[in-house]
Design an enzyme around this catalytic site. Structure first.
Site, PDB file in Angstrom:
ATOM      1  N   GLU A  87       0.834  -1.203   0.000  1.00  0.00           N
ATOM      2  CA  GLU A  87       0.000   0.000   0.000  1.00  0.00           C
ATOM      3  C   GLU A  87       0.875   1.261   0.000  1.00  0.00           C
ATOM      4  OE1 GLU A  87      -3.596   1.855   2.819  1.00  0.00           O
ATOM      5  OE2 GLU A  87      -2.372   0.184   3.535  1.00  0.00           O
ATOM      6  N   LYS A 105      -9.228   2.476  -2.597  1.00  0.00           N
ATOM      7  CA  LYS A 105      -9.529   1.885  -1.283  1.00  0.00           C
ATOM      8  C   LYS A 105     -10.882   2.358  -0.784  1.00  0.00           C
ATOM      9  CE  LYS A 105      -7.271   1.232   3.245  1.00  0.00           C
ATOM     10  NZ  LYS A 105      -6.048   1.559   4.028  1.00  0.00           N
ATOM     11  N   TYR A 121      -8.896   4.877  13.214  1.00  0.00           N
ATOM     12  CA  TYR A 121      -8.800   4.479  14.614  1.00  0.00           C
ATOM     13  C   TYR A 121      -7.343   4.167  14.915  1.00  0.00           C
ATOM     14  CZ  TYR A 121      -8.591  -0.123  12.416  1.00  0.00           C
ATOM     15  OH  TYR A 121      -8.220  -1.186  11.635  1.00  0.00           O
ATOM     16  N   CYS A 159      -5.542  -3.145   1.983  1.00  0.00           N
ATOM     17  CA  CYS A 159      -5.429  -3.242   3.447  1.00  0.00           C
ATOM     18  C   CYS A 159      -6.766  -3.396   4.165  1.00  0.00           C
ATOM     19  CB  CYS A 159      -4.635  -2.038   3.984  1.00  0.00           C
ATOM     20  SG  CYS A 159      -3.741  -2.417   5.526  1.00  0.00           S
ATOM     21  N   GLY A 164      23.295   7.247  27.499  1.00  0.00           N
ATOM     22  CA  GLY A 164      23.856   7.138  28.831  1.00  0.00           C
ATOM     23  C   GLY A 164      23.743   5.698  29.310  1.00  0.00           C
ATOM     24  N   LEU A 165      24.860   5.128  29.730  1.00  0.00           N
ATOM     25  CA  LEU A 165      24.902   3.732  30.170  1.00  0.00           C
ATOM     26  C   LEU A 165      25.133   3.715  31.669  1.00  0.00           C
ATOM     27  CD1 LEU A 165      24.800   0.792  29.114  1.00  0.00           C
ATOM     28  CD2 LEU A 165      27.298   0.892  28.941  1.00  0.00           C
ATOM     29  N   SER A 166      24.113   3.283  32.415  1.00  0.00           N
ATOM     30  CA  SER A 166      24.147   3.435  33.870  1.00  0.00           C
ATOM     31  C   SER A 166      24.595   2.193  34.610  1.00  0.00           C
ATOM     32  CB  SER A 166      22.747   3.812  34.363  1.00  0.00           C
ATOM     33  OG  SER A 166      21.856   2.719  34.203  1.00  0.00           O
ATOM     34  N   GLY A 184      22.337  -0.215  34.710  1.00  0.00           N
ATOM     35  CA  GLY A 184      21.014  -0.763  34.981  1.00  0.00           C
ATOM     36  C   GLY A 184      20.461  -1.496  33.775  1.00  0.00           C
ATOM     37  N   ILE A 185      19.298  -2.119  33.956  1.00  0.00           N
ATOM     38  CA  ILE A 185      18.727  -2.994  32.942  1.00  0.00           C
ATOM     39  C   ILE A 185      18.246  -2.238  31.708  1.00  0.00           C
ATOM     40  CG2 ILE A 185      16.440  -2.981  34.027  1.00  0.00           C
ATOM     41  CD1 ILE A 185      18.093  -5.955  32.205  1.00  0.00           C
ATOM     42  N   ASP A 186      17.648  -1.056  31.894  1.00  0.00           N
ATOM     43  CA  ASP A 186      17.064  -0.341  30.755  1.00  0.00           C
ATOM     44  C   ASP A 186      18.133   0.117  29.769  1.00  0.00           C
ATOM     45  OD1 ASP A 186      14.369  -0.519  31.719  1.00  0.00           O
ATOM     46  OD2 ASP A 186      14.826   1.066  33.142  1.00  0.00           O
ATOM     47  N   LYS A 236       4.190  15.177  30.912  1.00  0.00           N
ATOM     48  CA  LYS A 236       5.557  14.680  30.727  1.00  0.00           C
ATOM     49  C   LYS A 236       5.670  13.847  29.455  1.00  0.00           C
ATOM     50  CE  LYS A 236       7.652  14.253  35.326  1.00  0.00           C
ATOM     51  NZ  LYS A 236       8.314  13.299  36.239  1.00  0.00           N
TER      52      LYS A 236
END
Length: 541
Positions: A47, A114, A120, A150, A287-289, A291-293, A509
């Site tokens: 498409e 189409k 939505y 589609c 930035g590498l801390s 931590g997991i993220d 935020k």
């Protein structure tokens, strides 16, 4: 009368939104390959392949539509020896249509507009297009082929209309974006439609990343019984052909269907790669801390772009443990990514001294924690400016949902790869990546999550355990369940009310956070549009 087999090529390709000349070049090259190498009689593209999907408000620009028409003319002049079905916007008598154009022998032999425009979730096609009003069937090598685009194929009764015009098979052009489990739903509905009509069907889907959307490909062909006889791979470009002998498709390769976690990982890699490369960035930094993220984001970035295009920055403070520094360095070295260490204490002390006359306690509490995060944000943005690298943020969906992030601090950046990845899935993805090769230190996976912005700080000091938080967020954010409905499923009332309040309060935020890669059914972005300023509150909260 016996007819010779009809060979149809499926062009599952990665197109560039707005890259009209580039896209047309790729269409022509694929058509030539299909004709010469695959001996195809016809080739089907996704498409809006000519413009890329979704072109959004580019469609409001007359110059863009005029340039699109020029590329359609190129196709008419250049295509030879093969019929081409390609998706393109078509402007006619003041109305714009999402069309499938059939080009052969230097002319337009058919066009289909189409009929069902999705409006939505991530789709808003009614903003741009007029709906078509009639089915279309065309002839190719003695076969009668019906066209859909589609959303059309999801509608009951439409195939019957096409069948009434003598269609012997259906071709459908698609730009169906990925989310977890979507392909099962997609194949189930399409196969059911094909079986009900008793017609074989060719489903060609787009591949690639476009802003927050990822298109997974997985194009397929079904026989008249609704059984899949060919499936292209997920998340890869693919040009393949299926032959139809007397209208019956001959079986071909069957690539694996969606696999939980591994498919999400591939979606994230593709989303990062295309966002960076299509926008012309000279690599990324983060930035590498320890931590997991950030560990997961580093793994994704290196897998997407190669280690030479990824740079990590460690920014320890007085609260950063030696373990965090060791683990961050170990992962960067294991993945071959360059890294720098820049301590933030001098900047934190400078801000505390500057603020002391008006803010006596600038060294404690949330204010101090946010100053640390913002010092890191300033450092990373300075390096991004200097090096021309895109700054990746490392916040996950659980944090973004409840506002556990700092504006202009850890939220500063240009792209948020895991903003739609809940915390529990972060761990699953990290373990999946380590199953390929061990690059994330085991301590990162087993230690309690912490922002390390204060002494002995852990996420669970401020938030419910993620085993409780994530299911509540899924129900509220993705399923729109009320507090009462969630509580009825066994969750503590006070926890549910608190979580919902945090989600509602932090819309401002999220609206200021970078775009992400959508991998769930509802991400924070174009398919979840809540007002920042709202007086509505769930009565049960």
């Amino acid at each position: 009368m016996t007819r010779k087999p009809l060979t149809i090529a499926l062009a599952q390709l990665n197109f560039h939104v707005g890259g009209l000349t580039e896209n047309t070049d790729r269409i022509l090259a694929a058509a030539s390959r299909a004709r010469d190498e695959l001996k195809a009689d016809l080739i089907v593209f996704p498409e809006l392949a000519l413009t890329g999907y979704p072109p959004e408000d580019l469609l409001f620009r007359p110059a863009f539509l005029a340039d699109t028409d020029k590329q359609i003319q190129r196709l008419l002049e250049a295509i030879d020896g093969i019929a081409v079905v390609v998706g393109a916007p078509e402007f006619d008598q003041g109305r714009l249509y999402n069309s499938a154009l059939v080009v052969a022998e230097g002319r337009m032999i058919a066009r289909y507009r189409k009929r069902h425009l999705p409006n939505y979730g991530v789709f808003d096609e009614a903003r741009y297009f007029q709906a078509g009003d009639s089915p279309m069937v065309f002839d190719c090598q003695g076969y009668r082929l019906g066209l859909t685009v589609c959303e059309d194929i999801w509608q009951e009764g439409l195939i019957a209309e096409i069948q009434g015009l003598g269609a012997e098979m259906i071709l459908t052009l698609n730009a169906s974006p990925f989310h977890a489990g979507k392909i099962h739903q997609r194949e189930h509905i399409v196969c059911r439609q094909a079986k009900a009509a008793g017609l074989p069907l060719v489903y060609v889907n787009l591949i690639g990343g476009q802003d927050e959307l990822v298109f997974d490909g997985a194009s397929f062909v079904t026989d008249a019984q609704g059984e899949v006889v060919f499936r292209a791979p997920e998340f890869e470009e693919n040009l393949a052909a299926v032959s139809f002998d007397q209208g019956k498709p001959l079986a071909g390769a069957l690539s694996p269907l969606y696999r939980e976690v591994s498919s999400e990982y591939q979606a994230l890699i593709l989303g990062i790669r295309d966002y960076v490369n299509k926008n012309g960035f000279r690599g990324v930094l983060l930035g590498l801390s320890g931590g997991i993220d950030s560990a997961l984001v580093l793994a994704l970035a290196v897998d997407a772009l190669g280690a030479d295009n990824v740079r990590a920055v460690l920014m320890p403070s007085r609260y950063t443990s030696e373990m965090s520094i060791e683990d961050a360095k170990a992962q960067a070295e294991a993945m071959g990514a360059a890294y720098d260490i820049i301590g933030i204490e001098p900047a934190v002390e400078a801000f505390a001294a500057m603020l002391k006359p008006v803010l006596a306690d600038a060294k404690g509490g949330v204010t101090s924690e946010n100053i640390q995060a913002r010092c890191r944000g300033i450092i990373l943005m300075a390096l991004s400016n200097q090096w021309g690298k895109l700054l990746l943020t490392t916040g996950n969906k659980s944090e973004m949902s409840v506002g556990y992030a700092t504006l202009y601090g850890d939220m500063a950046g240009g792209f948020a790869p895991i903003k739609d990845v809940p915390k529990l899935l972060v761990y699953q993805l990290a373990r999946y990546r380590n199953g390929l090769s061990s690059v994330i230190p085991e301590r990162v996976l087993t230690r309690p999550p912490t922002a390390e912005l204060a002494p002995d700080q852990f996420d669970q000091d401020s938030l419910p355990p993620y085993e409780i938080l994530d299911p509540i967020l899924e129900r509220y954010v993705e399923r729109d369940q009320s507090a009462e409905e969630i509580i009825a499923q066994g969750f503590a009332a006070d926890v549910v009310r608190r979580v919902i309040t945090l989600v509602d309060r932090n819309e401002y935020k999220r609206r200021q956070s970078p775009p992400c890669i959508r991998i769930t059914e509802r991400a924070f972005g174009r398919d979840r549009r809540y007002p920042i300023t709202s007086g509505y509150r769930d009565e049960t909260c």
